[in-house]
Design a protein around this motif. Structure first.
Motif, PDB file in Angstrom:
ATOM      1  N   UNK A  70       0.845  -1.194   0.000  1.00 28.69           N
ATOM      2  CA  UNK A  70       0.000   0.000   0.000  1.00 28.69           C
ATOM      3  C   UNK A  70       0.879   1.242   0.000  1.00 28.69           C
ATOM      4  N   UNK A  71       0.509   2.238  -0.833  1.00 27.09           N
ATOM      5  CA  UNK A  71       1.175   3.529  -0.818  1.00 27.09           C
ATOM      6  C   UNK A  71       2.266   3.653  -1.863  1.00 27.09           C
ATOM      7  N   UNK A  72       2.974   4.772  -1.797  1.00 24.90           N
ATOM      8  CA  UNK A  72       4.070   5.078  -2.705  1.00 24.90           C
ATOM      9  C   UNK A  72       5.341   5.312  -1.898  1.00 24.90           C
ATOM     10  N   UNK A  73       6.486   4.991  -2.497  1.00 19.68           N
ATOM     11  CA  UNK A  73       7.762   5.245  -1.826  1.00 19.68           C
ATOM     12  C   UNK A  73       7.896   6.726  -1.503  1.00 19.68           C
ATOM     13  N   UNK A  74       8.466   7.103  -0.362  1.00 16.05           N
ATOM     14  CA  UNK A  74       9.138   6.244   0.632  1.00 16.05           C
ATOM     15  C   UNK A  74       8.217   5.725   1.730  1.00 16.05           C
ATOM     16  N   UNK A  75       6.903   5.917   1.576  1.00 14.79           N
ATOM     17  CA  UNK A  75       5.956   5.498   2.619  1.00 14.79           C
ATOM     18  C   UNK A  75       5.204   4.219   2.253  1.00 14.79           C
ATOM     19  N   UNK A  76       5.703   3.517   1.250  1.00 19.56           N
ATOM     20  CA  UNK A  76       5.036   2.297   0.829  1.00 19.56           C
ATOM     21  C   UNK A  76       5.281   1.177   1.829  1.00 19.56           C
ATOM     22  N   UNK A  77       4.247   0.399   2.107  1.00 16.17           N
ATOM     23  CA  UNK A  77       4.331  -0.708   3.057  1.00 16.17           C
ATOM     24  C   UNK A  77       4.070  -2.023   2.333  1.00 16.17           C
ATOM     25  N   UNK A  78       4.932  -3.000   2.556  1.00 20.79           N
ATOM     26  CA  UNK A  78       4.778  -4.353   2.007  1.00 20.79           C
ATOM     27  C   UNK A  78       4.514  -5.304   3.175  1.00 20.79           C
ATOM     28  N   UNK A  79       3.596  -6.259   2.971  1.00 19.64           N
ATOM     29  CA  UNK A  79       3.277  -7.196   4.059  1.00 19.64           C
ATOM     30  C   UNK A  79       3.072  -8.593   3.501  1.00 19.64           C
ATOM     31  N   UNK A  80       3.472  -9.578   4.282  1.00 21.55           N
ATOM     32  CA  UNK A  80       3.284 -10.987   3.942  1.00 21.55           C
ATOM     33  C   UNK A  80       2.723 -11.708   5.158  1.00 21.55           C
ATOM     34  N   UNK A  81       1.679 -12.502   4.928  1.00 21.34           N
ATOM     35  CA  UNK A  81       1.154 -13.391   5.950  1.00 21.34           C
ATOM     36  C   UNK A  81       1.178 -14.810   5.422  1.00 21.34           C
ATOM     37  N   UNK A  82       1.617 -15.755   6.228  1.00 21.67           N
ATOM     38  CA  UNK A  82       1.724 -17.150   5.791  1.00 21.67           C
ATOM     39  C   UNK A  82       1.258 -18.073   6.894  1.00 21.67           C
ATOM     40  N   UNK A  83       0.407 -19.027   6.551  1.00 23.01           N
ATOM     41  CA  UNK A  83      -0.022 -20.055   7.498  1.00 23.01           C
ATOM     42  C   UNK A  83       0.487 -21.411   7.033  1.00 23.01           C
ATOM     43  N   UNK A  84       0.574 -22.346   7.980  1.00 22.92           N
ATOM     44  CA  UNK A  84       0.856 -23.716   7.578  1.00 22.92           C
ATOM     45  C   UNK A  84      -0.280 -24.218   6.704  1.00 22.92           C
ATOM     46  N   UNK A  85       0.047 -24.993   5.699  1.00 22.21           N
ATOM     47  CA  UNK A  85      -0.964 -25.462   4.753  1.00 22.21           C
ATOM     48  C   UNK A  85      -2.024 -26.310   5.443  1.00 22.21           C
ATOM     49  N   UNK A  86      -1.634 -27.024   6.511  1.00 23.44           N
ATOM     50  CA  UNK A  86      -2.591 -27.912   7.159  1.00 23.44           C
ATOM     51  C   UNK A  86      -3.552 -27.171   8.090  1.00 23.44           C
ATOM     52  N   UNK A  87      -3.351 -25.870   8.316  1.00 18.35           N
ATOM     53  CA  UNK A  87      -4.209 -25.095   9.216  1.00 18.35           C
ATOM     54  C   UNK A  87      -5.496 -24.703   8.485  1.00 18.35           C
TER      55      UNK A  87
END
Length: 651
Positions: A70-87
């Motif tokens: 979200x946003x534009x540099x220099x205030x752009x934010x990157x996010x990753x969420x990951x769960x175990x596949x079996x959850x």
């Protein structure tokens, strides 16, 4: 925080409890310093809230992976969420929702952070993190139970890992593999590997290979966990994932495993006895385990030398050496291998089996500040690489032993030469000017050019090591402090350093900044030029404080009196320029001191004219001398030029 040793012992016992409360606490989290902080109500904070809030939306992909920005540099934010596949998806969303709320609280105002739950991972940053394999920072724990057949376990885990790595890497949108297998002791092994799905097959495979190679501490244990931003690995002797997702072991492995135990039929009366025995034995075993665990906890809590004192070292675990290796390298820390002694402890020369020469700093068992210095130096120096900084090769933690392993620098320290009337005669101006410029470049790297901003706080002649070509290397980062890139100054109630080198605002008020190091550097320049210590300058039979003597001669245009007589015939213009720069660096007003960028330009002759200095700080002659003498009367603090630690009470 519970130490990693205790966590490793208790983890199997409290797995069910941990699973029940996984929505409420992180297994571990890292708040990264290098990108800096954001301010409250800033654009970056707004973008971060938007990205994190969208994690719990129902549009989350079924594979349990979320990536957005979200946003534009220099205030752009990157996010990753990951769960175990079996959850399950609902559990995955719940885990990510709680983590998106908790992680910003655990890392307030940080632009980059990562946290791991038992079943999910969350990270955010101000730089692109999509499709990039990263194995730092790393978190791991291992179970405290030893296996009966260490080699057998190792062979099976290696074979399982090799096949699972290939399966996960080629797993398309899942990048996940889980297996169950029979261990040599006939227990069941549960093993899982996973990468973030956006990685390429090669990057996933490489990431898993790297973290597997970093886990020698798992050898001989019946369980272990390693988490990194891009991949993870875990094995246990109890089910920690949904076993329906586990694939069968490959035929070549299955054929080599021992057959499962044959169940024995039990008659009715015998079955009753068995049930009775179970009812009696199980509570007894649980009570015994709880008692043992409590004893371990109390013992660890009382011990001053437990892992809590060096919490955070796990992030650089790949640099750990075995104590036996270092003991062999130093011939059991023999006096013949002793290189010197300082506030930290004794330094020994050593030779590794590959013939590499090393210098080993062994923490004194009587040092009050040792563990803090140890952790500080490992975590900072491991991240710094520059030709004018001494290189940290690794560390050792075993029992009460705390060792730092450095590259061996053959020509000792700067004070060994310049304060000795005989030796400094052999160090001509060309060498001294080279040393001054090298120290300046090293400080410039610490202050401006590294991905961290480091304030050394104990820059002095004995902390400048000289290599075979007499290139200077700044050493001893036990007192150093790390700043975010836009931070100007800091404050402390614990004033550390060496008498004579400390800037006035630091010694008197506890305020330190990059200009504190600049002050120390100015002192060093004058010492290198004069060949005498800051605390006194011998002029015939008279002895005077070096800064006062330098200023008096500058004002009276007799500056050549300050120059070491053994340098006669050298380039006087160059020497006078260095004296002028040294006096600029020791100005009492912080804003009057140049930055190291300007200092390097001035030393190279690229900044002309050089500003004219005014009277330098003179507080050392009165206020600090009396304050220090009082400290020495009432404490064990050492304040001479041979030590690294001085405790002063800020006024």
């Amino acid at each position: 925080m519970i130490s990693s040793t205790l966590l490793a012992v208790l983890y199997p016992m409290f797995t069910l409890i941990a699973q029940a409360t996984a929505q409420q606490m992180f297994l571990y989290h890292f708040c990264l310093d290098s990108p800096g902080n954001y301010t409250a109500n800033s654009t970056y904070e707004t973008n971060l809230k938007v990205v994190l809030s969208s994690i719990s939306s129902n549009s989350l992909a079924e594979i349990g992976f979320y990536a957005n920005s979200k946003g534009q540099d220099p205030d752009k934010v990157y996010a990753i969420g990951l769960c175990r596949v079996d959850v399950k998806q609902d559990d995955c969303l719940g885990c990510l929702k709680n983590s998106s709320s908790l992680l910003p609280q655990l890392c307030p105002n940080r632009k980059e952070a990562i946290g791991w739950y038992d079943s999910c991972m969350l990270r955010f940053s101000n730089r692109s993190i999509f499709g990039i394999a990263e194995t730092y920072p790393q978190f791991y724990i291992w179970d405290g139970h030893n296996v009966s057949d260490e080699d057998g376990y190792k062979r099976i885990l290696q074979t399982l890992f090799d096949s699972m790595k290939s399966e996960a890497a080629s797993g398309g949108s899942h990048k996940f593999a889980a297996r169950t297998s029979i261990a040599p002791d006939l227990s069941t092994l549960y093993v899982l590997v996973q990468c973030t799905p956006e990685l390429s097959d090669v990057d996933c495979s490489n990431c898993l290979t790297i973290i597997y190679s970093r886990t020698p501490q798992f050898v001989g244990k019946d369980g272990g966990i390693t988490y990194t931003p891009s991949c993870n690995y875990r094995f246990q002797t109890y089910p920690f994932f949904n076993v329906t997702y586990a694939t069968s072991p490959p035929p070549f492995l299955a054929s080599s495993l021992p057959p499962p135990p044959v169940p024995i039929a039990i008659a009715g009366k015998e079955r009753k006895k068995t049930r009775t025995a179970i009812v009696i034995v199980v509570p007894s075993v649980i009570a015994m385990m709880l008692t043992i665990s409590i004893c371990i906890f109390v013992r660890i809590k009382k011990s001053k030398d437990n892992f809590e004192t060096v919490e955070g070292i796990k992030s650089v675990e790949s640099l750990r050496y075995d104590f036996s290796t270092i003991r062999t390298a130093t011939n059991n820390f023999s006096d013949a291998n002793k290189l010197g002694k300082g506030g930290f402890g004794i330094v020994y020369k050593g030779n590794l089996l590959n013939e590499q020469k090393i210098a080993v700093k062994r923490l004194s068992k009587n040092s009050q500040q040792g563990d803090l210095e140890f952790k500080n130096e490992v975590l900072l120096v491991a991240k710094l690489q520059h030709r004018n900084l001494v290189r940290l090769l690794g560390f050792c933690l075993e029992g009460n032993e705390r060792l730092l392993i450095y590259e061996f620098v053959p020509n000792r320290s700067l004070d060994y030469y310049i304060f000795d009337p005989m030796k400094r005669a052999h160090i001509n101006w060309e060498w001294r000017y080279k040393i001054i410029r090298g120290i300046a470049r090293g400080l410039l790297y610490l202050h401006e050019d590294s991905r961290l901003r480091i304030i050394h706080r104990d820059l002095k002649a004995s902390n400048i090591l000289l290599d075979a070509e007499m290139n200077p290397k700044i050493s001893d980062f036990g007192m150093a402090r790390m700043f975010v890139l836009d931070q100007i100054e800091g404050n402390t109630n614990r004033i550390v350093g060496t008498y004579g080198y400390m800037a006035p605002e630091y010694a008197m008020l506890g305020q330190f900044s990059i200009k504190s190091d600049v002050f120390s550097f100015g002192v060093l320049i004058l010492e290198v030029l004069s060949g005498q210590k800051i605390t006194h300058f011998h002029d015939g039979e008279n002895s005077e404080y070096l800064l006062s003597y330098a200023w008096k001669n500058w004002r009276e245009e007799t500056t050549s009196n300050l120059i070491d007589p053994t340098l006669s015939g050298g380039p006087i213009t160059e020497m006078l320029r260095c004296i002028k720069i040294g006096l600029l660096c020791v100005q009492e007003n912080v804003s009057d001191r140049p930055s190291m960028t300007s200092v390097v330009l001035m030393l190279n002759g690229n900044l002309d004219p050089i500003p004219t200095p005014t009277q330098p700080a003179s507080f050392m002659q009165s206020n600090i001398v009396s304050s220090t003498s009082v400290q020495n009367d009432n404490s064990s603090s050492v304040t001479n030029n041979e030590a690294s630690i001085t405790e002063l009470c800020p006024r």
